[in-house]
Design a protein around this motif. Structure first.
Motif, PDB file in Angstrom:
ATOM      1  N   ASP A 183     -57.266 -57.402 106.036  1.00  0.00           N
ATOM      2  CA  ASP A 183     -56.070 -57.283 105.202  1.00  0.00           C
ATOM      3  C   ASP A 183     -56.000 -58.502 104.297  1.00  0.00           C
ATOM      4  O   ASP A 183     -55.533 -59.572 104.712  1.00  0.00           O
ATOM      5  CB  ASP A 183     -54.818 -57.183 106.075  1.00  0.00           C
ATOM      6  N   ALA A 184     -56.483 -58.373 103.063  1.00  0.00           N
ATOM      7  CA  ALA A 184     -56.543 -59.513 102.139  1.00  0.00           C
ATOM      8  C   ALA A 184     -55.153 -60.050 101.814  1.00  0.00           C
ATOM      9  O   ALA A 184     -54.961 -61.263 101.684  1.00  0.00           O
ATOM     10  CB  ALA A 184     -57.266 -59.106 100.857  1.00  0.00           C
ATOM     11  N   ASP A 185     -54.170 -59.173 101.696  1.00  0.00           N
ATOM     12  CA  ASP A 185     -52.819 -59.625 101.362  1.00  0.00           C
ATOM     13  C   ASP A 185     -52.214 -60.446 102.501  1.00  0.00           C
ATOM     14  O   ASP A 185     -51.569 -61.477 102.264  1.00  0.00           O
ATOM     15  CB  ASP A 185     -51.933 -58.426 101.034  1.00  0.00           C
ATOM     16  N   ALA A 186     -52.426 -59.992 103.723  1.00  0.00           N
ATOM     17  CA  ALA A 186     -51.896 -60.721 104.875  1.00  0.00           C
ATOM     18  C   ALA A 186     -52.569 -62.080 105.011  1.00  0.00           C
ATOM     19  O   ALA A 186     -51.911 -63.090 105.324  1.00  0.00           O
ATOM     20  CB  ALA A 186     -52.077 -59.905 106.145  1.00  0.00           C
ATOM     21  N   ILE A 187     -53.879 -62.149 104.775  1.00  0.00           N
ATOM     22  CA  ILE A 187     -54.601 -63.417 104.863  1.00  0.00           C
ATOM     23  C   ILE A 187     -54.139 -64.369 103.761  1.00  0.00           C
ATOM     24  O   ILE A 187     -53.969 -65.576 103.985  1.00  0.00           O
ATOM     25  CB  ILE A 187     -56.115 -63.183 104.783  1.00  0.00           C
ATOM     26  N   ALA A 188     -53.915 -63.841 102.558  1.00  0.00           N
ATOM     27  CA  ALA A 188     -53.432 -64.687 101.468  1.00  0.00           C
ATOM     28  C   ALA A 188     -52.061 -65.277 101.808  1.00  0.00           C
ATOM     29  O   ALA A 188     -51.798 -66.465 101.578  1.00  0.00           O
ATOM     30  CB  ALA A 188     -53.366 -63.889 100.173  1.00  0.00           C
ATOM     31  N   ALA A 189     -51.195 -64.449 102.371  1.00  0.00           N
ATOM     32  CA  ALA A 189     -49.875 -64.940 102.770  1.00  0.00           C
ATOM     33  C   ALA A 189     -49.997 -65.987 103.869  1.00  0.00           C
ATOM     34  O   ALA A 189     -49.295 -67.006 103.863  1.00  0.00           O
ATOM     35  CB  ALA A 189     -49.010 -63.767 103.238  1.00  0.00           C
ATOM     36  N   ARG A 190     -50.908 -65.772 104.800  1.00  0.00           N
ATOM     37  CA  ARG A 190     -51.110 -66.719 105.891  1.00  0.00           C
ATOM     38  C   ARG A 190     -51.637 -68.054 105.353  1.00  0.00           C
ATOM     39  O   ARG A 190     -51.277 -69.117 105.860  1.00  0.00           O
ATOM     40  CB  ARG A 190     -52.086 -66.126 106.904  1.00  0.00           C
ATOM     41  N   ALA A 191     -52.499 -67.999 104.325  1.00  0.00           N
ATOM     42  CA  ALA A 191     -53.032 -69.227 103.736  1.00  0.00           C
ATOM     43  C   ALA A 191     -51.917 -70.074 103.125  1.00  0.00           C
ATOM     44  O   ALA A 191     -51.904 -71.299 103.267  1.00  0.00           O
ATOM     45  CB  ALA A 191     -54.073 -68.888 102.673  1.00  0.00           C
ATOM     46  N   VAL A 192     -50.982 -69.433 102.455  1.00  0.00           N
ATOM     47  CA  VAL A 192     -49.852 -70.161 101.872  1.00  0.00           C
ATOM     48  C   VAL A 192     -48.973 -70.749 102.968  1.00  0.00           C
ATOM     49  O   VAL A 192     -48.548 -71.908 102.900  1.00  0.00           O
ATOM     50  CB  VAL A 192     -49.047 -69.236 100.944  1.00  0.00           C
ATOM     51  N   GLU A 193     -48.710 -69.962 103.997  1.00  0.00           N
ATOM     52  CA  GLU A 193     -47.897 -70.442 105.121  1.00  0.00           C
ATOM     53  C   GLU A 193     -48.550 -71.642 105.812  1.00  0.00           C
ATOM     54  O   GLU A 193     -47.861 -72.525 106.327  1.00  0.00           O
ATOM     55  CB  GLU A 193     -47.694 -69.313 106.139  1.00  0.00           C
ATOM     56  N   ALA A 194     -49.884 -71.687 105.804  1.00  0.00           N
ATOM     57  CA  ALA A 194     -50.609 -72.763 106.464  1.00  0.00           C
ATOM     58  C   ALA A 194     -50.745 -74.007 105.588  1.00  0.00           C
ATOM     59  O   ALA A 194     -51.378 -74.983 105.996  1.00  0.00           O
ATOM     60  CB  ALA A 194     -51.994 -72.276 106.875  1.00  0.00           C
ATOM     61  N   GLY A 195     -50.178 -73.976 104.397  1.00  0.00           N
ATOM     62  CA  GLY A 195     -50.214 -75.137 103.517  1.00  0.00           C
ATOM     63  C   GLY A 195     -51.308 -75.122 102.485  1.00  0.00           C
ATOM     64  O   GLY A 195     -51.494 -76.103 101.749  1.00  0.00           O
ATOM     65  N   GLY A 196     -52.060 -74.010 102.390  1.00  0.00           N
ATOM     66  CA  GLY A 196     -53.086 -73.874 101.368  1.00  0.00           C
ATOM     67  C   GLY A 196     -52.519 -73.210 100.127  1.00  0.00           C
ATOM     68  O   GLY A 196     -51.317 -73.239  99.880  1.00  0.00           O
ATOM     69  N   ALA A 197     -53.388 -72.604  99.348  1.00  0.00           N
ATOM     70  CA  ALA A 197     -52.961 -71.955  98.103  1.00  0.00           C
ATOM     71  C   ALA A 197     -53.804 -70.703  97.878  1.00  0.00           C
ATOM     72  O   ALA A 197     -54.834 -70.492  98.534  1.00  0.00           O
ATOM     73  CB  ALA A 197     -53.104 -72.917  96.924  1.00  0.00           C
ATOM     74  N   VAL A 198     -53.352 -69.879  96.946  1.00  0.00           N
ATOM     75  CA  VAL A 198     -54.074 -68.664  96.566  1.00  0.00           C
ATOM     76  C   VAL A 198     -54.244 -68.701  95.045  1.00  0.00           C
ATOM     77  O   VAL A 198     -53.434 -68.149  94.305  1.00  0.00           O
ATOM     78  CB  VAL A 198     -53.318 -67.400  97.014  1.00  0.00           C
ATOM     79  N   PRO A 199     -55.283 -69.388  94.558  1.00  0.00           N
ATOM     80  CA  PRO A 199     -55.481 -69.500  93.111  1.00  0.00           C
ATOM     81  C   PRO A 199     -55.625 -68.154  92.404  1.00  0.00           C
ATOM     82  O   PRO A 199     -55.254 -68.018  91.242  1.00  0.00           O
ATOM     83  CB  PRO A 199     -56.763 -70.336  92.986  1.00  0.00           C
ATOM     84  N   VAL A 200     -56.200 -67.169  93.103  1.00  0.00           N
ATOM     85  CA  VAL A 200     -56.296 -65.808  92.554  1.00  0.00           C
ATOM     86  C   VAL A 200     -55.756 -64.854  93.615  1.00  0.00           C
ATOM     87  O   VAL A 200     -56.311 -64.740  94.704  1.00  0.00           O
ATOM     88  CB  VAL A 200     -57.741 -65.430  92.191  1.00  0.00           C
ATOM     89  N   ALA A 201     -54.643 -64.195  93.294  1.00  0.00           N
ATOM     90  CA  ALA A 201     -53.990 -63.284  94.234  1.00  0.00           C
ATOM     91  C   ALA A 201     -54.873 -62.065  94.495  1.00  0.00           C
ATOM     92  O   ALA A 201     -55.742 -61.721  93.682  1.00  0.00           O
ATOM     93  CB  ALA A 201     -52.644 -62.845  93.677  1.00  0.00           C
ATOM     94  N   PRO A 202     -54.669 -61.375  95.628  1.00  0.00           N
ATOM     95  CA  PRO A 202     -55.493 -60.206  95.939  1.00  0.00           C
ATOM     96  C   PRO A 202     -55.470 -59.157  94.833  1.00  0.00           C
ATOM     97  O   PRO A 202     -54.418 -58.860  94.259  1.00  0.00           O
ATOM     98  CB  PRO A 202     -54.845 -59.666  97.219  1.00  0.00           C
TER      99      PRO A 202
END
Length: 229
Positions: A183-202
């Motif tokens: 689930d790319a969207d869930a992983i992207a959200a988890r990355a933000v929650e973990a203090g990272g970033a999503v330079p290119v959204a799913p």
């Protein structure tokens, strides 16, 4: 490509996002090795992911490329850091320790060269490794771009596309690892929650899947890919 290695990154970020555990020099998932971590493979590079190619003879391969570091012997096998003519760095390694988990959820599944010299890359990697580039057209955020899939015999080993058509490039030419996810969207959200970033959204690539670009807390980037259902 059969291995990826993190240098100088925040290990806990990948535990939080992918559920990986870490040993002294590797990431594991349910006891299986999925990647490595440690000192920079690419001298002076700072936090980043590096991709590794398995070869039979590191010294022979070094004769055909710009050598940035090595060759050196270690428990991981003999390795050297090379660069292609456009400056994209990668590691070559003789058979030794390797990932025991590939092409599965939360593991390395693809490698992509983003380059400012597409023709030169095709010639270089064909000559160095015997890879055969097969041309296709890929739908990317910037629109349709020329793309080639490198083949080693019948096996797909990586892709190559112009840097201007790729994910927001931090360098003129670079190799980018892809981790398979469910689930790319869930992983992207988890990355933000973990203090990272999503330079290119799913976003969706027809016939390929749903992909996104993540950045760890230390700034290093890698992509994730959700396979088509």
């Amino acid at each position: 490509m059969y291995w990826m290695d993190l240098s100088e990154g925040d290990l806990m970020f990948y535990r939080d996002v992918f559920g990986w555990s870490s040993t002294v020099d590797a990431f594991t998932l349910d006891g299986a090795v999925v990647a490595g971590h440690g000192a920079p493979a690419i001298p002076g590079s700072g936090p980043r992911w590096s991709l590794h190619v398995q070869v039979d003879d590191v010294a022979r391969v070094c004769a055909g490329a710009d050598v940035l570091a090595g060759p050196v012997d270690s428990a991981m096998g003999k390795t050297a850091v090379l660069a292609d003519p456009a400056g994209a760095a990668f590691v070559v390694r003789e058979p030794g320790r390797q990932a025991s988990c590939l092409h599965k959820p939360m593991a390395l599944t693809w490698a992509e060269l983003c380059t400012n010299d597409l023709a030169g890359a095709r010639t270089f990697y064909s000559g160095l490794f015997g890879w055969n580039p097969i041309d296709i057209v890929m739908e990317m955020p910037a629109g349709k771009v020329d793309y080639a899939v490198f083949m080693a015999g019948e096996a797909e080993v990586g892709g190559v596309l112009p840097a201007e058509g790729a994910f927001a490039p931090a360098e003129p030419s670079y190799w980018l690892p892809y981790v398979e996810v469910t689930d790319a969207d869930a992983i992207a959200a988890r990355a933000v929650e973990a203090g990272g970033a999503v330079p290119v959204a799913p976003f969706d690539i027809p016939r390929i899947g749903r992909v996104a670009l993540l950045a760890g807390r230390s700034g290093e980037t890698l992509a994730v890919m959700q396979m088509p259902s």
